[in-house]
Scaffold this motif. Structure first.
Motif, short mmCIF file in Angstrom:
data_model
loop_
_atom_site.label_atom_id
_atom_site.label_comp_id
_atom_site.label_asym_id
_atom_site.label_seq_id
_atom_site.Cartn_x
_atom_site.Cartn_y
_atom_site.Cartn_z
N ILE A 41 -41.47 -26.07 -4.06
CA ILE A 41 -39.73 -26.48 -3.10
C ILE A 41 -39.29 -26.72 -4.20
CG2 ILE A 41 -40.00 -25.41 -1.33
CD1 ILE A 41 -40.74 -28.02 0.10
N SER A 42 -38.06 -27.87 -4.41
CA SER A 42 -37.59 -28.41 -5.17
C SER A 42 -37.81 -30.21 -4.47
CB SER A 42 -36.25 -28.24 -5.72
OG SER A 42 -35.52 -28.78 -4.32
N ALA A 43 -37.47 -30.75 -5.40
CA ALA A 43 -37.96 -32.49 -4.68
C ALA A 43 -37.17 -33.24 -3.71
CB ALA A 43 -38.02 -33.81 -6.02
N ASP A 44 -36.12 -32.73 -3.76
CA ASP A 44 -34.84 -33.11 -2.65
C ASP A 44 -35.37 -32.02 -1.42
OD1 ASP A 44 -33.00 -34.39 -4.43
OD2 ASP A 44 -31.98 -32.87 -5.21
N ASP A 45 -35.83 -30.81 -1.30
CA ASP A 45 -36.44 -30.30 -0.35
C ASP A 45 -37.31 -31.13 0.23
OD1 ASP A 45 -34.12 -27.94 -0.25
OD2 ASP A 45 -35.29 -26.37 -1.55
N ILE A 279 -41.51 -25.21 6.22
CA ILE A 279 -41.47 -25.78 5.05
C ILE A 279 -40.07 -23.61 4.46
CG2 ILE A 279 -42.44 -24.93 2.75
CD1 ILE A 279 -44.38 -27.29 4.53
N ALA A 280 -41.52 -22.91 5.30
CA ALA A 280 -40.88 -21.71 5.29
C ALA A 280 -38.96 -21.91 5.31
CB ALA A 280 -40.60 -20.70 5.90
N PHE A 281 -38.50 -22.08 6.29
CA PHE A 281 -36.68 -22.57 6.65
C PHE A 281 -36.21 -23.08 5.58
CE2 PHE A 281 -34.42 -25.99 8.87
CZ PHE A 281 -33.23 -24.73 8.92
N LYS A 285 -33.21 -21.97 3.56
CA LYS A 285 -32.19 -22.63 3.98
C LYS A 285 -31.64 -22.76 2.00
CE LYS A 285 -30.51 -26.89 4.18
NZ LYS A 285 -30.32 -29.01 4.75
N ALA A 286 -32.82 -22.87 1.03
CA ALA A 286 -32.16 -23.02 -0.45
C ALA A 286 -31.53 -21.43 -0.94
CB ALA A 286 -33.42 -23.54 -0.89
N ARG A 287 -31.95 -20.43 -0.42
CA ARG A 287 -31.81 -19.11 -0.12
C ARG A 287 -30.67 -19.01 0.00
NH1 ARG A 287 -37.49 -15.58 0.31
NH2 ARG A 287 -38.60 -17.34 -1.71
N ARG A 358 -23.13 -15.88 20.80
CA ARG A 358 -23.11 -17.14 19.63
C ARG A 358 -23.52 -16.07 18.11
NH1 ARG A 358 -21.57 -18.04 23.87
NH2 ARG A 358 -22.69 -19.96 25.12
N TYR A 359 -23.81 -16.85 17.75
CA TYR A 359 -23.83 -17.27 16.42
C TYR A 359 -25.38 -17.65 15.42
CZ TYR A 359 -18.87 -15.66 16.37
OH TYR A 359 -17.89 -14.87 16.81
N TYR A 360 -25.53 -16.83 14.78
CA TYR A 360 -27.49 -16.91 14.40
C TYR A 360 -27.19 -17.07 12.48
CZ TYR A 360 -28.50 -16.95 19.30
OH TYR A 360 -28.61 -16.86 20.75
N PRO A 361 -28.08 -18.32 12.21
CA PRO A 361 -27.98 -17.84 10.75
C PRO A 361 -29.12 -16.50 10.61
CG PRO A 361 -28.87 -19.75 10.97
CD PRO A 361 -28.62 -19.21 13.27
N PRO A 362 -29.25 -15.88 9.83
CA PRO A 362 -29.58 -14.20 9.58
C PRO A 362 -31.28 -14.27 9.68
CG PRO A 362 -28.46 -15.53 7.45
CD PRO A 362 -28.41 -15.91 8.38
N PHE A 363 -31.96 -15.54 9.31
CA PHE A 363 -32.88 -15.00 9.47
C PHE A 363 -33.45 -15.68 10.62
CE2 PHE A 363 -32.04 -18.94 6.24
CZ PHE A 363 -32.93 -19.93 7.06
N PHE A 364 -32.54 -16.36 11.52
CA PHE A 364 -33.47 -16.59 12.93
C PHE A 364 -34.40 -15.62 13.53
CE2 PHE A 364 -32.23 -19.37 15.93
CZ PHE A 364 -32.96 -19.03 17.28
#
Length: 379
Positions: A41-45, A279-281, A285-287, A358-364
């Motif tokens: 993952i990136s430095a920002d992440d 970390i996986a989350f 999120k980046a993707r 209700r609404y959720y992220p696609p990988f919830f």
């Protein structure tokens, strides 16, 4: 009945070492996986992960003690101390102090434990308190330090710590033991488990012993893993703090602490799994933003970012149209159109109907989604 510190062999704890070989192997395997995952993952992440873990621990270690902190203030304070961009939100004294302790723990994990550092941590987490006689020093009161439960009119003393007069000598012994235990071959998970229990049994401060004791356990784990990333112990313990307090109570009468260590080792491994999922989350999120950033309008991006700030579970019970209205300040018709577009794009998943929508992220997390949907139907 003699308290544990009154027994002849105190503080020589006993345990069945053979039961912890698999725990120790699993801990170091998981630590390696976590360190390896961070290289992807990136430095920002990585910075985001640090802020999330440190703030979650600050919030949850306080929550275990029944103290509720403001999440946004804690995160802002931690970001400021790490030299990262902040939203300018001013943190209160409790949030500032809790954040300072977590950042200091993170930065100083490899340094020897000292009484001066313990005093410093105590001043941090007692920031703003005016009701204590001793802040930044061990307790000195002559009254017994008792852990009491039950009704106010029928209290039950389930543990009494050593008297204040013994604390300086007890803590010198404790600090010396902590700094040399792993050097002398003690497995990391056992070191962390004893470090926490031993500190709680001494109970050296007037208040704040639980928070400092859990920080010491995190320090032991970081030393063993040779990396500063917090393991999320408090976040894991807070999920079932009744079991935590029960385990502590069961361990306060016998120097054979095998069962306490089994409980604590299980919490350590659970905490590592939690970090791996975080970390996986962050990777997901980046993707997510790589895929949808240019397809979302400013309102939709604002809501997506706010949703991700809530962590892997998103909003408790799911994102509703009312949430969307509050976050964006837009009209109901626009909110409905925006949410429909996000569902069509695949940027959100929709569950339920009418007021239960209700609404959720696609990988919830699907299991969590089913549980929250079921809970929504009961409302």
């Amino acid at each position: 009945m003699k308290w544990i510190w009154e027994q002849n062999d105190w503080p020589r704890f006993a345990f069945d070492a053979a039961r912890f070989h698999s725990f120790e192997r699993a801990f170091h395997r998981n630590a390696g996986l976590i360190i390896g995952s961070m290289t992807a993952i990136s430095a920002d992440d990585v910075d985001e992960l640090r802020v999330t873990l440190l703030s979650s621990e600050a919030l949850d270690t306080s929550m275990i003690e029944g103290e509720v902190l403001d999440r946004d203030s804690v995160q802002s304070s931690i970001r400021k101390q790490l030299g990262l961009q902040t939203d300018g939100k001013r943190a209160g004294p409790r949030e500032t102090g809790a954040s300072q302790m977590m950042v200091d723990l993170y930065r100083s994990y490899a340094e020897a434990l000292t009484e001066e550092r313990l005093f410093s941590w105590h001043r941090m987490i007692m920031n703003g308190r005016v009701d204590l006689e001793e802040i930044g020093s061990y307790r000195t009161h002559v009254e017994p330090m008792q852990i009491v439960s039950g009704r106010l009119d029928m209290p039950k003393v389930f543990y009494e710590a050593p008297p204040s007069s013994r604390i300086p000598d007890e803590m010198k012994t404790y600090v010396g033991w902590f700094n040399h235990a792993q050097e002398e071959g003690m497995p990391t998970v056992i070191h962390a488990g004893i470090a926490h229990l031993y500190f709680e049994l001494i109970h050296p401060f007037e208040d704040g012993n639980g928070r400092i004791g859990r920080a010491i356990a995190e320090k032991a784990l970081a030393i063993g893993a040779r990396q500063s990333l917090i393991t999320s112990l408090s976040t894991t313990i807070e999920r079932d703090k009744k079991a935590y307090y029960h385990a502590l109570e069961q361990a306060n009468s016998s120097l054979n602490i095998t069962e306490w260590l089994v409980y604590f080792c299980e919490k350590i491994l659970e905490a590592q799994v939690h970090v791996q999922k975080m970390i996986a989350f962050i990777v997901e999120k980046a993707r997510y933003f790589e895929k949808y950033d240019e397809q979302l309008n400013d309102r939709q991006k604002k809501v997506a970012l706010r949703l991700f700030r809530e962590g892997r579970g998103g909003f408790k019970g799911g994102l509703s149209a009312e949430n969307y209205l509050r976050i964006t300040g837009t009209s109901r018709a626009t909110a409905t159109r925006d949410l429909s577009e996000m569902v069509e794009l695949g940027a959100l998943k929709k569950t339920g109907k009418l007021r239960h929508t209700r609404y959720y992220p696609p990988f919830f997390d699907q299991k969590h989604q089913a549980e929250t949907a079921k809970a929504n139907k009961r409302l």
